[in-house]
Structure formats: structure tokens, C-alpha cells
Design an enzyme around this catalytic site. Sequence first.
Site, mmCIF file in Angstrom:
data_model
loop_
_atom_site.group_PDB
_atom_site.id
_atom_site.type_symbol
_atom_site.label_atom_id
_atom_site.label_comp_id
_atom_site.label_asym_id
_atom_site.label_seq_id
_atom_site.Cartn_x
_atom_site.Cartn_y
_atom_site.Cartn_z
ATOM 1 N N SER A 40 -5.411 1.538 19.675
ATOM 2 C CA SER A 40 -5.639 0.257 20.342
ATOM 3 C C SER A 40 -4.372 -0.166 21.072
ATOM 4 O O SER A 40 -3.315 0.438 20.909
ATOM 5 C CB SER A 40 -6.039 -0.814 19.319
ATOM 6 O OG SER A 40 -4.914 -1.223 18.566
ATOM 7 N N GLY A 41 -4.477 -1.239 21.849
ATOM 8 C CA GLY A 41 -3.335 -1.748 22.612
ATOM 9 C C GLY A 41 -2.660 -2.941 21.969
ATOM 10 O O GLY A 41 -1.871 -3.627 22.631
ATOM 11 N N CYS A 61 -6.967 3.007 3.710
ATOM 12 C CA CYS A 61 -7.384 2.898 2.320
ATOM 13 C C CYS A 61 -7.224 1.471 1.822
ATOM 14 O O CYS A 61 -6.851 0.566 2.561
ATOM 15 C CB CYS A 61 -6.547 3.841 1.454
ATOM 16 S SG CYS A 61 -6.558 5.555 2.022
ATOM 17 N N ASP A 97 0.433 13.123 3.846
ATOM 18 C CA ASP A 97 1.598 12.273 4.093
ATOM 19 C C ASP A 97 1.963 11.465 2.854
ATOM 20 O O ASP A 97 3.107 11.031 2.700
ATOM 21 C CB ASP A 97 1.361 11.356 5.290
ATOM 22 C CG ASP A 97 0.097 10.508 5.179
ATOM 23 O OD1 ASP A 97 -0.767 10.818 4.338
ATOM 24 O OD2 ASP A 97 -0.035 9.539 5.950
ATOM 25 N N ARG A 129 -10.181 5.423 -0.964
ATOM 26 C CA ARG A 129 -9.662 6.312 0.068
ATOM 27 C C ARG A 129 -10.588 6.447 1.266
ATOM 28 O O ARG A 129 -11.788 6.681 1.121
ATOM 29 C CB ARG A 129 -9.416 7.712 -0.517
ATOM 30 C CG ARG A 129 -8.694 8.632 0.476
ATOM 31 C CD ARG A 129 -8.495 10.021 -0.065
ATOM 32 N NE ARG A 129 -7.667 10.783 0.874
ATOM 33 C CZ ARG A 129 -7.715 12.105 1.011
ATOM 34 N NH1 ARG A 129 -8.522 12.815 0.248
ATOM 35 N NH2 ARG A 129 -6.935 12.722 1.894
ATOM 36 N N ASN A 184 -1.826 2.737 1.283
ATOM 37 C CA ASN A 184 -2.756 2.398 2.356
ATOM 38 C C ASN A 184 -2.015 2.565 3.660
ATOM 39 O O ASN A 184 -1.053 1.822 3.925
ATOM 40 C CB ASN A 184 -3.238 0.949 2.179
ATOM 41 C CG ASN A 184 -3.945 0.413 3.416
ATOM 42 O OD1 ASN A 184 -4.537 1.156 4.173
ATOM 43 N ND2 ASN A 184 -3.874 -0.894 3.604
ATOM 44 N N GLY A 185 -2.409 3.529 4.479
ATOM 45 C CA GLY A 185 -1.753 3.674 5.767
ATOM 46 C C GLY A 185 -1.659 5.110 6.222
ATOM 47 O O GLY A 185 -2.301 6.007 5.690
ATOM 48 N N GLU A 186 -0.828 5.314 7.233
ATOM 49 C CA GLU A 186 -0.536 6.640 7.762
ATOM 50 C C GLU A 186 0.956 6.703 8.099
ATOM 51 O O GLU A 186 1.507 5.758 8.666
ATOM 52 C CB GLU A 186 -1.337 6.937 9.032
ATOM 53 C CG GLU A 186 -2.844 6.890 8.867
ATOM 54 C CD GLU A 186 -3.397 8.015 8.014
ATOM 55 O OE1 GLU A 186 -2.684 9.021 7.823
ATOM 56 O OE2 GLU A 186 -4.534 7.881 7.532
#
Length: 630
Positions: free
Chosen positions: A360-361, A2, A100, A50, A75-77
Amino acid sequence: MCGVAGLFDIKGSRAYHAAVIRRMTAAIAHRGPDGEGIHLQPGLALGHRRLAVIDVRGGAQPMRTRDGALTVVFNGEIYNFRSLRGELEERGFCFETRSDTEVLLHGWRAWREHLFSKLQGQFALALWDDREQTLVLARDHFGKKPLHYQVRADGTLAFASEIKALLTIPDADRTLDREAVEDYFAYGYVPDPKTIYRSIRKLPAAHYLLARRDRPLDIRRYWSLLEKAPEPGRTSPEFVAERLGEAVRRRLVSDVPLGALLSGGLDSSAVVALMASGNESRVDTFSIGFGEREFDETSYACAVAERYRTRHRVRRVSADDISLVRRLPEIYDEPFGDISAIPTFTVCAEARQSVTVALSGDGGDEALAGYRRYAFHWMGDRARAYMAPALRGRLFGPLADLYPQGAWLPRVLRAKSTLRELSLDSASAYVRMSYALPEEVRSGLLNSDFRQALGGYDAGDVVRGPFNVDAPLDPLQRAQYADLMTYLPGDILTKVDRASMANSLELRSPMLDPEFVAMSFFLPPGAKLSRMHGGKMILKRAMKPYLPHDLLYRRKQGFTAPLARWLRGPLRSELLQLARSPGLRECGMIDTATIARMAAEHLGGLRDHSKGLWLAWVFDAFLAQSAQIA
């Protein structure tokens, strides 16, 4: 993922107009195309865009507690939100959504600032505590998610996910920060907490900010990698694979399609292998392919995809495709010189056609000493130990002066930089390795008036400070720690955040799980470095059951683009005009005669000035973009 934005009156309780906060959120609509919301009350405006990933229907923001005392935009998880929710429910808190985000509200009420160190995830948030009349801003452990703020002359604290949102506010101060300009030409990016603008700052990673009326801003660190005690005896490859597998699984929680970026390098391949091994359904993977072999890793990516039967998509592009070059200032808001931003944007665009979230790595090189400079630094530090500092300076300094520039020499004979670094102390040597442009190049590129105005400022202190941190670290750890504090948030994570969010794609980085980084960081040097096989040795051993031998032990290639060729080819005409650019001439910082000389030498094949010319080109493009939106 977001976008957040907001305004807080530090001096009083003025009313902010909805149109102002809506302009701010509209500027970052790409970060959240699935919805928008604002919250207004005297002295406060919060805005949110969002990208719905978890609890698609019930997770709208701004989100408030039922009593209206707490409001958050986020903004995030948060990957461990379910376990945190369980703890909070045991303490009597009632939840109304599956999101969350709600954990942040009840978590603040239960744990206050201790909440942030409990969170496993990536986040930038603003939380308003109405009872305490306090605005709280916080950023995740490694700075995966951005948060910029500015204290304006009228007493407003403005904040946003991206700088462009702050520049929509009337009378925005666009004065450039000269130290940030020096930092940009030193490193190729503007390191935290600076931005290119003097009045705008980045909240550092692992910090939170408390804003109260009529009181100074209070910025505090809530977590440090160096406070994490290493687990004794946990150095086996099997343990590393287990820990990385746990980090991958934590990042598979999603209510929308999820895949992975697969470059063909070790880190992304390891993530895909562990992701696919524990996943009953087929994994979607995405790669970028170049026609030129020296830039192409798709054969390795395809081998991994075939082994794990992923639905693999390769987007092939020409190495001479510069269509994205001119969009960089619009995407990054400040000069950003990492050329790999272009293929990163392209692979994110490809992934977004099929998924909303991708793993991703990123972070593996910093956590497990994967960059080649780590091995050079480790060997150099061992060599320095055998010779007194004064003798080293008298011996290697003059040799470095005499040794010819190495761009035209075979790689094995390019010793000028090595000799220079051996003449320096350990911290100064690593600073020099970290530079995009060494000081002697910058001193010619940036004019004498600019250098005088810097008043003795030393850009090397950006890296030297964390390298010399007061902690019992070995030389390799000092180099890693310096990168984790500077290069990782300032370059790598900035690159992937803007490239992914410009495409409305959420990226997740298992190798930047705080527990995995702490475990990796405190491994002994021998577990990370090998004289024969380079860095990340324990990860290579851990992945033997999962990945082909030739992928594990091949030379590190990197995710990049043919910069020198671009400047002699599709960007040739623009390079010839660069020294006459009105922006560079009028900014009063650049020696345009030096630009003209460097361009002539580069185009004539006499020297490779691609890095310096590219940084100047990007800076000029940034100045032009800034003039358009001013």
C-alpha cells in the site's frame, strides 16, 4: 501476519489455564486463520494465531530455541531477515527453519535490545528469556503492528494484538479513561499510549518493554527518527525513486500470493509502478469505485493498471452503502472516527479474495508533506514571523470571532479558521489544524460534569508535545514529526491494520521504510512543498518517468465516504434517535441537548455538523458494543 497474546505473573509463578489463553487467541483468530499454538510454564502463558506468509510449513509459533531458553510469539514480517541470518550464522548460530521468526530468537541472544533497531519490517513481539526470567515486548519503528498490555490487580501482565483479547479474561476492567474520551472527540481516534480503557495501554512505536518479577515495568525507546543523520546532497528526484524502489523490493518477499492496493492517488500509484517495473510476472491490483464522481478515483487507478498491465479488479459500491458502519466497534475495539475505515475495509476484502499480502501507499503524506494542512501551516508560520505575538492575538483573534462560520461560504472565503490560527503560536496553530473537532465544539458536546472531572486536562498536549520536541527542526518538519508520532500510529496505521487483519490480509507499506522516511523527512521544505502543486513535490518529479502527468499534479482527493450525505440519508432515522440513546444518557459525558440541536441543524441543511455527529454516533455504537460483551 498474525496475532499474539500472553500472560505473565509479575509477582510469582502461578499456573495459567490453557483455556484462558485459548480464549484470548480465539478472539483474534481473524489475524491468523492458518494455525494456532500456545506455550505454558509456571508464571507464563504465550499464545499465537498464524497467517502463514514465509516458510509456510516450518514457521509455526510459539517458536523456541533448541535449549528451550528463549521462546517467541511474533506478529509481523522482517524484510531483512536473510541478511541478519547471515550475520548470525557467521557468529556460529545454527538455524532450523527458513522463517524470519527464528532470527528474533538468535538475534536476541546475540544483540539483546540492539536487535530491534536492526530489524527492517513491521513487528509486535513477545520474547521470553528463561535464563534472565524476563519477558520482552517490542513494537516496530512507526507502530504498524499493534500491541496492548494491562497490569491486572492480581499481578498479571496481560498483552495482546487487539483489545478484544484482553477483554476475554475474567473480571476484565472496563472503566473508561476520561482523558482518552476527550482525545477521541478532539482527534477522532485514541492516541498512543492510551486506549479508551483506563487500565489498558498501547506500547508506543519504537519502544520495548521489559517485565521482571517483583520489579516495575521498564519501557524504553530503541530508535528515533531524529537520531538519523541526513545524507548530505541526496535530494535529487532520481535518488528518491531509487530509495523507494529499494523499499518496494524489500517488501516483495513472500511464499504466498502478493498484490497491491491501488487507490489512484500518487502514493499507491508510485508503489505499483515501481513494483511492476521490477517484476517479471503480472501484478495483482485492487481498487474501490464509487458511483459518485467526487468520491471516485478509479479512472486514475485504471490508467496505472493499464500502463503496467496489472490484473486489476475494481469493486464498485454505492456511496450510500452503510452495511459496514455497524461493524466498526467490533473491528476497532474502541471508538474510531476515521470514516475512510469503511472503504479501506472494503478494498482489503476484495484483495483477500486473490492474495494474502498486499503493498500500500500508507505513510507517504507524513513522510513527504502531502497533507494540505502542511502547506497552510508553512505559509501561516511565515506570516506569523512578520508580526509580534501580542499584536497578532489582538488583531486576528477578534477578526476570527467576528468572521462567520464558513461551511456555507465559497471555499476561498472560508477564513475563520485561518484567522484563528494566525492569532496563535506555531504549535497551538498546528494543534488546531490537527483537531477533528475544535475545542469550542467539544465544550458543547461534552457536558460540564465531564469537563470538570478532566481537571484541566488539555488534549492539545498530545500534538503539542512532539511538535515542540527539542531538536533543530523547521516548522514543516515539526508538523510532520507531530503527525508521525500521533496521527500516523493512532489513526492511519490503526485503520489499515484492523481493516486488513479483519480480512486476514497482510499489508506492507514501503513508504514507511525507516530509511526512506528519514531521507524524506530531512529534505528541505522546497523539495516537498510547492505553492502551485502542493506537497510531495520531489516524489512527483521522481515519478515523472513512471506515471501520467495529470495523476501526478491533480488535486489531492483522499480516500473517504460521503459522511454528510449518509447522516441526512440512510442514517437519518438513527441520527434522530441519537440524542435519546440510553448509552449516551447513562455514560454521563455527553450533552444530549447539544446532540439534538446539532442533528436538527444538520438535517435542516443549516449547518454541516457531520464530523461531530459522526464521532458521537461512533461513540454511542462503541458503548452499545461494550455493553453486549461485558
